[in-house]
Design an enzyme around this catalytic site. Structure first.
Site, PDB file in Angstrom:
ATOM      1  N   ASP A  84      74.754 -41.430  20.691  1.00  0.00           N
ATOM      2  CA  ASP A  84      73.541 -41.772  21.420  1.00  0.00           C
ATOM      3  C   ASP A  84      73.840 -42.807  22.501  1.00  0.00           C
ATOM      4  O   ASP A  84      74.611 -43.748  22.274  1.00  0.00           O
ATOM      5  CB  ASP A  84      72.517 -42.338  20.425  1.00  0.00           C
ATOM      6  CG  ASP A  84      71.195 -42.691  21.064  1.00  0.00           C
ATOM      7  OD1 ASP A  84      70.440 -41.776  21.401  1.00  0.00           O
ATOM      8  OD2 ASP A  84      70.930 -43.909  21.223  1.00  0.00           O
ATOM      9  N   GLU A 127      92.427 -37.724  14.421  1.00  0.00           N
ATOM     10  CA  GLU A 127      93.026 -37.754  13.084  1.00  0.00           C
ATOM     11  C   GLU A 127      92.372 -36.740  12.150  1.00  0.00           C
ATOM     12  O   GLU A 127      92.987 -36.252  11.198  1.00  0.00           O
ATOM     13  CB  GLU A 127      92.888 -39.151  12.459  1.00  0.00           C
ATOM     14  CG  GLU A 127      93.676 -40.248  13.130  1.00  0.00           C
ATOM     15  CD  GLU A 127      93.471 -41.574  12.415  1.00  0.00           C
ATOM     16  OE1 GLU A 127      93.255 -41.548  11.170  1.00  0.00           O
ATOM     17  OE2 GLU A 127      93.495 -42.631  13.075  1.00  0.00           O
TER      18      GLU A 127
END
Length: 557
Positions: free
Chosen positions: A208, A266
């Site tokens: 956001d 990752e």
């Protein structure tokens, strides 16, 4: 109706993916308290999977005082009890993955609630361990705020705190103080909180207000806007009168987004950023460049009232020209704007408009976000002032009625109380369910083979068979209003020609530049909306579309 088509697998599922936004307060209420919740979402996951979308984006469900309905977070690592529990969230992840649906969650990083423990400690003094975790500044000599910066939600972006005898920055509500991302400890904490949800199995994040993380250290005043921004805010809001040079979109944000991307990599997780800026398209391009920041970003540029074919083309072409290896995401409806049927189609638009709008959106290069209920052809709800919940709308009433009109509960069954949203017959939902929404409930759509819901399923299934629409490049053809014409060309395979009549009257036009094509079927448009070709002449019914397999890509101008 479950779909047999699974979303794209692997780390690049998001490229060309369709993300279905769920506003949890309004999706499905499992316990009859009038507010939607995570168990309600779990119950409806087969419906979502049946649409054929690749992922869901769940708006905030974290602990919050709900001053901004979850976008004011008081605990980044817990579920607010009104929505359920962490165990419910874990069940949601497991069930979505069983159904082949990815899960993207909303993260509000730029600010917290003033009820967050970090802020409670920060405001105690100027020397406590979290004193610098938020943006604090001294008043000017006359006691006025440090800068002229404005809040998106109205008034000054600075709020006086009597304990610290300083102002704190809030770009939205006064109860949403901004974190100080110039503080390395804040960045590390936020990255740790992102990892918390990655470890729980989320597939990505919608970030956001992702260009609000940093502010100008020198606290310089914003200059007047050379051209008023009417895309990020409505024209009744003075926020658009400033050029937001110093209160957001600072250069330091690039390095932080690179840290976020390194972490996401990752886990093979994806990200989509919300960008609200004076020049949102340039910011989208910068934030997605080089494959080491956001995976994709969207802006408010197609969430405005402007809906001409010329305007849509101009926004896409401007972004394409600015892109440096980035990937766009487009949205024409969400929890912040009036529903697309009303905002773009107008007060007399039929649900058929939603069909052509969906097909147009999903034919642009990039990924797409689709808002809950738009697949039913829902119009904007008219909420009376006494039932408004949105503080933004209350502030700017009546010229701007806020965001409640698109946030009303999802209608599931037309003949049940509250259209089946809530089992609590004696409890009113947090927002009313308008009769015109009940008349277009899921069960009503299910019973009509020509409904927007059935079209959505057919089009999304067909789109997955069209490589050009998933990853092809894009070129527009010159056409008169209200027709938008484009060609998508994949790296290998045939180009695809697409024409969309965004108007409510039939159109016949000559397109000498259109490549020869063989009309395609299976896309879901029936005879009432399916366009025809005769040489260079195309006939498009009202809200109609034509798709053809082209013999060659058009020349770029």
């Amino acid at each position: 109706m479950a779909s047999n088509i699974q979303p794209a697998a692997g780390p690049s599922w998001w490229r060309g993916g369709v993300i279905y936004q769920i506003y949890p307060r309004s999706f499905a209420d499992s316990n009859g308290d009038g507010i939607g919740d995570l168990p309600g979402i779990i119950d409806k996951l087969p419906y979502i999977a049946g649409l054929g979308v690749d992922a869901i984006w769940i708006s905030p469900f974290f602990r919050s005082p709900m001053k901004d309905f979850g976008y004011d977070i008081a605990d980044y690592r817990d579920v607010d009890p009104m929505f359920g529990s962490l165990a419910d969230f874990d069940r949601l992840i497991a069930r979505a993955h069983e159904l082949g649906v990815k899960v993207v969650i909303d993260q509000v990083l730029s600010h917290t609630s003033d009820q967050h423990p970090w802020f409670k400690e920060s405001r105690k003094s100027r020397s406590n361990p979290k004193a610098d975790w938020y943006v604090w500044a001294h008043p000017k000599a006359d006691g006025t705020p440090p800068t002229n910066w404005l809040s998106v939600f109205g008034g000054s972006a600075w709020q006086w705190d009597a304990t610290r005898r300083q102002y704190y920055l809030h770009n939205f509500l006064t109860s949403q103080p901004d974190l100080n991302f110039h503080c390395e400890e804040v960045q590390e904490q936020i990255l740790s909180d992102i990892r918390f949800w990655l470890d729980r199995g989320v597939d990505g994040f919608r970030f956001d207000a992702c260009n609000f993380h940093f502010h100008d250290r020198q606290l310089r005043d914003n200059p007047p806007a050379a051209r008023r921004d009417n895309k990020t805010v409505q024209d009744t809001n003075p926020y658009g009168m400033q050029a937001h040079k110093y209160d957001k979109t600072q250069f330091e944000n690039i390095a932080f987004l690179e840290k976020v991307r390194e972490l996401l990599n990752e886990y093979n997780a994806a990200s989509v950023g919300e960008v609200g800026d004076d020049n949102s398209l340039a910011t989208m391009a910068a934030y997605t460049a080089s494959g080491n920041k956001l995976h994709m970003a969207y802006s408010f540029n197609l969430l405005t009232a402007e809906n001409t074919a010329t305007y849509i083309r101009s926004q896409v072409e401007e972004l394409e020209a600015a892109m440096d290896g980035g990937w766009p995401c487009w949205s024409i409806g969400n929890h912040d704007v009036a529903r697309v049927l009303t905002r773009w189609g107008g007060p007399d638009a039929t649900p058929a408009y939603n069909k052509v709008a969906l097909a147009m959106l999903l034919s642009l290069r990039g990924s797409a976000c689709w808002y809950q209920g738009d697949e039913l052809g829902l119009p904007e709800a008219d909420i009376p002032f006494e039932k408004l919940q949105d503080p933004y709308g209350i502030t700017f009433w009546p010229e701007f009625k806020g965001r409640d009109g698109c946030r009303t509960p999802m209608p599931w069954q037309h003949d049940l109380p509250h259209a089946g949203f809530s089992g609590g017959q004696d409890v009113e939902p947090w927002l009313p369910v308008p009769p015109e929404h009940a008349a277009r409930a899921v069960d009503v759509n299910e019973a009509d083979p020509a409904s927007p819901l059935h079209f959505t399923r057919r089009f999304l299934a067909w789109r997955k068979t069209q490589p050009a629409l998933i990853e092809g490049d894009i070129v527009f053809l010159d056409t008169p209003e209200p027709v938008l014409a484009l060609v998508r060309t994949p790296a290998s395979g045939k180009p695809l020609l697409a024409l969309f009549n965004l108007g409510k009257e039939a159109v016949t036009l000559e397109l000498p530049d259109a490549p020869a094509s063989r009309a395609l079927d299976g896309h879901g448009f029936d005879a009432l909306q399916c366009g025809q070709r005769d040489g260079h002449r195309f006939t498009l019914p009202a809200y109609g579309a034509y798709f053809g397999e082209a013999s060659a890509a058009p020349r770029r101008s």
